[in-house]
Design an enzyme around this catalytic site. Structure first.
Site, PDB file in Angstrom:
ATOM      1  N   GLU A   1      -3.006  -9.977   4.117  1.00  0.00           N
ATOM      2  CA  GLU A   1      -3.875  -9.614   5.246  1.00  0.00           C
ATOM      3  C   GLU A   1      -4.987 -10.608   5.553  1.00  0.00           C
ATOM      4  O   GLU A   1      -5.253 -10.913   6.724  1.00  0.00           O
ATOM      5  CB  GLU A   1      -4.512  -8.221   5.017  1.00  0.00           C
ATOM      6  CG  GLU A   1      -3.537  -7.060   5.122  1.00  0.00           C
ATOM      7  CD  GLU A   1      -2.924  -6.663   3.793  1.00  0.00           C
ATOM      8  OE1 GLU A   1      -2.904  -7.515   2.876  1.00  0.00           O
ATOM      9  OE2 GLU A   1      -2.478  -5.521   3.665  1.00  0.00           O
TER      10      GLU A   1
ATOM     11  N   GLU B   1       0.837  -1.206   0.000  1.00  0.00           N
ATOM     12  CA  GLU B   1       0.000   0.000   0.000  1.00  0.00           C
ATOM     13  C   GLU B   1       0.868   1.252   0.000  1.00  0.00           C
ATOM     14  O   GLU B   1       0.540   2.266  -0.633  1.00  0.00           O
ATOM     15  CB  GLU B   1      -0.927  -0.036   1.219  1.00  0.00           C
ATOM     16  CG  GLU B   1      -1.962  -1.160   1.107  1.00  0.00           C
ATOM     17  CD  GLU B   1      -2.666  -1.482   2.422  1.00  0.00           C
ATOM     18  OE1 GLU B   1      -3.829  -1.874   2.387  1.00  0.00           O
ATOM     19  OE2 GLU B   1      -2.045  -1.350   3.490  1.00  0.00           O
TER      20      GLU B   1
HETATM   21  N1  COA Z   1       4.866  -6.712  11.737  1.00  0.00           N
HETATM   22  C1  COA Z   1       5.645  -6.854  12.822  1.00  0.00           C
HETATM   23  N2  COA Z   1       6.804  -7.531  12.819  1.00  0.00           N
HETATM   24  C2  COA Z   1       7.189  -8.089  11.664  1.00  0.00           C
HETATM   25  C3  COA Z   1       6.428  -7.982  10.485  1.00  0.00           C
HETATM   26  C4  COA Z   1       5.223  -7.266  10.565  1.00  0.00           C
HETATM   27  N3  COA Z   1       4.443  -7.059   9.493  1.00  0.00           N
HETATM   28  N4  COA Z   1       7.061  -8.661   9.506  1.00  0.00           N
HETATM   29  C5  COA Z   1       8.186  -9.152  10.049  1.00  0.00           C
HETATM   30  N5  COA Z   1       8.257  -8.824  11.345  1.00  0.00           N
HETATM   31  C6  COA Z   1       9.321  -9.155  12.306  1.00  0.00           C
HETATM   32  C7  COA Z   1       9.266 -10.594  12.721  1.00  0.00           C
HETATM   33  O1  COA Z   1       8.312 -10.784  13.761  1.00  0.00           O
HETATM   34  C8  COA Z   1      10.694 -10.790  13.180  1.00  0.00           C
HETATM   35  O2  COA Z   1      10.840 -10.221  14.446  1.00  0.00           O
HETATM   36  P1  COA Z   1      11.663 -11.031  15.588  1.00  0.00           P
HETATM   37  O3  COA Z   1      13.055 -11.135  15.025  1.00  0.00           O
HETATM   38  O4  COA Z   1      11.584 -10.134  16.792  1.00  0.00           O
HETATM   39  O5  COA Z   1      10.992 -12.351  15.736  1.00  0.00           O
HETATM   40  C9  COA Z   1      11.485  -9.950  12.211  1.00  0.00           C
HETATM   41  O6  COA Z   1      10.575  -8.994  11.669  1.00  0.00           O
HETATM   42  C10 COA Z   1      12.075 -10.734  11.077  1.00  0.00           C
HETATM   43  O7  COA Z   1      11.027 -11.432  10.439  1.00  0.00           O
HETATM   44  P2  COA Z   1      11.060 -13.025  10.169  1.00  0.00           P
HETATM   45  O8  COA Z   1       9.661 -13.516  10.072  1.00  0.00           O
HETATM   46  O9  COA Z   1      11.943 -13.696  11.172  1.00  0.00           O
HETATM   47  O10 COA Z   1      11.786 -13.058   8.747  1.00  0.00           O
HETATM   48  P3  COA Z   1      11.644 -14.191   7.637  1.00  0.00           P
HETATM   49  O11 COA Z   1      12.658 -13.873   6.621  1.00  0.00           O
HETATM   50  O12 COA Z   1      11.664 -15.548   8.263  1.00  0.00           O
HETATM   51  O13 COA Z   1      10.170 -13.998   7.016  1.00  0.00           O
HETATM   52  C11 COA Z   1       8.351 -12.703   6.093  1.00  0.00           C
HETATM   53  C12 COA Z   1       9.875 -12.843   6.278  1.00  0.00           C
HETATM   54  C13 COA Z   1       8.099 -11.377   5.415  1.00  0.00           C
HETATM   55  C14 COA Z   1       7.834 -13.849   5.190  1.00  0.00           C
HETATM   56  C15 COA Z   1       7.642 -12.769   7.462  1.00  0.00           C
HETATM   57  O14 COA Z   1       8.307 -11.890   8.370  1.00  0.00           O
HETATM   58  C16 COA Z   1       6.190 -12.384   7.419  1.00  0.00           C
HETATM   59  O15 COA Z   1       5.367 -13.152   6.969  1.00  0.00           O
HETATM   60  N6  COA Z   1       5.864 -11.154   7.889  1.00  0.00           N
HETATM   61  C17 COA Z   1       4.522 -10.673   7.936  1.00  0.00           C
HETATM   62  C18 COA Z   1       4.093 -10.137   6.585  1.00  0.00           C
HETATM   63  C19 COA Z   1       2.633  -9.712   6.605  1.00  0.00           C
HETATM   64  O16 COA Z   1       1.726 -10.520   6.832  1.00  0.00           O
HETATM   65  N7  COA Z   1       2.397  -8.411   6.365  1.00  0.00           N
HETATM   66  C20 COA Z   1       1.084  -7.872   6.312  1.00  0.00           C
HETATM   67  C21 COA Z   1       0.862  -6.907   7.404  1.00  0.00           C
HETATM   68  S1  COA Z   1      -0.190  -5.578   6.816  1.00  0.00           S
END
Ligand code: COA
Length: 259
Positions: A134, A114
């Site tokens: 989402e 977005e």
């Molecule tokens: N909100 C809050 N924290 C987030 C985040 C989000 N949208 N996306 C990633 N993080 C944090 C993780 O919780 C992690 O924190 P930690 O180290 O304290 O545990 C850190 O960022 C690293 O993320 P991680 O998941 O370990 O990295 P990854 O490479 O294994 O995975 C993603 C990457 C993007 C696939 C995964 O982080 C993810 O699915 N994030 C959410 C994406 C999402 O649904 N966004 C929509 C929100 S509107």
């Protein structure tokens, strides 16, 4: 200039916005969202002619809204503050008077998409992942992911991401029109600087007016564009000078007589 986790650097006619929360993949919390409106105002009050926006590090542009903060919101506040404040921030970005280039340097998910949708041009580094996760989390894409994203990318692409959970890599994103250019990992900013130089070589006022017209054609800011144009014309007319003089001199204004 710095406002918390989003920094703004201005120089050489270019504003550079950087989301600085690499440890959380540049997820946006409420404070960061709030900061965006003020940063946009700083850009508007500067003399820059083009803006570039990216995320800190080489892994993520933005992984979206801060999911961990959601449990702290009541349903009412979620709509009233989280969604509403996000709209105010992203509207300000999308309506910047100067062209905005987004450098997508990794994850571009949910609120990250977005955010990217607010830009006039998107450059994707080869490792980008673009999607709208989402509904898998039980929420809707609420920072204009069903509105501006539909206007800018088309409803079918949004359906594929938001309803069916598809995530796109750089080449697919370019083919679908989600991004405009694909570059190698780490080369996004250099590509953006080249394009920014092209913007700087073009006429600033015509560029600004054209951006406003394109935004209006998209329904992005029709009301503001109309009133801006009319306001400029009215302010250039001698009537305003006479109106202000009459107010200052405590007399009735004299706007001339009909023939
Ligand atoms: N909100 C809050 N924290 C987030 C985040 C989000 N949208 N996306 C990633 N993080 C944090 C993780 O919780 C992690 O924190 P930690 O180290 O304290 O545990 C850190 O960022 C690293 O993320 P991680 O998941 O370990 O990295 P990854 O490479 O294994 O995975 C993603 C990457 C993007 C696939 C995964 O982080 C993810 O699915 N994030 C959410 C994406 C999402 O649904 N966004 C929509 C929100 S509107």
């Amino acid at each position: 200039m710095t406002t918390g986790r989003i920094t703004l650097d201005i120089g050489g006619g270019i504003a550079r916005l950087t989301i600085r929360r690499a440890d959380k993949l540049n997820a946006l919390d409420a404070g960061m969202v709030d900061a965006i409106v003020g940063l946009c105002r700083q850009i508007e009050h500067s003399t820059v002619r083009v803006a570039i926006m990216t995320g800190e590090g080489d892994k993520s542009f933005s992984a979206g809204g801060d999911i961990s903060a959601w449990s702290g919101w009541s349903p009412e506040d979620f709509g009233r503050h989280w969604v509403r404040d996000g709209h105010a921030a992203f509207d300000a970005l999308a309506r910047l008077s100067v062209p905005l280039i987004a450098v997508l340097n990794g994850h571009c998910l949910g609120g990250g998409l977005e955010l990217a949708a607010c830009a006039d041009l998107r450059i994707a580094e080869a490792h980008v992942r673009i999607g709208q996760p989402e509904t898998a989390l039980g929420i809707i894409p609420g920072w204009s992911g069903t509105q501006r994203a539909v206007r800018r990318f088309g409803s079918q692409i949004v359906r594929r991401m938001a309803l069916f959970g598809e995530t796109f890599g750089a080449e697919d994103a370019a083919r679908l029109g989600l991004v405009d250019q694909v570059v190698a990992r780490g080369e996004g900013i250099a590509a953006a600087e080249t394009i920014a130089a092209r913007v700087l070589s073009r006429a600033p006022r015509a560029t600004e007016l054209t951006k406003m017209l394109v935004n209006a054609a998209e329904g992005e800011e029709t009301a503001r564009v109309l009133e801006s144009f009319a306001g400029t014309i009215a302010a250039a007319s001698p009537d305003l000078a006479e109106g202000l003089a009459a107010f200052r001199e405590k007399r009735q204004p004299c706007y001339g007589q009909e023939e």
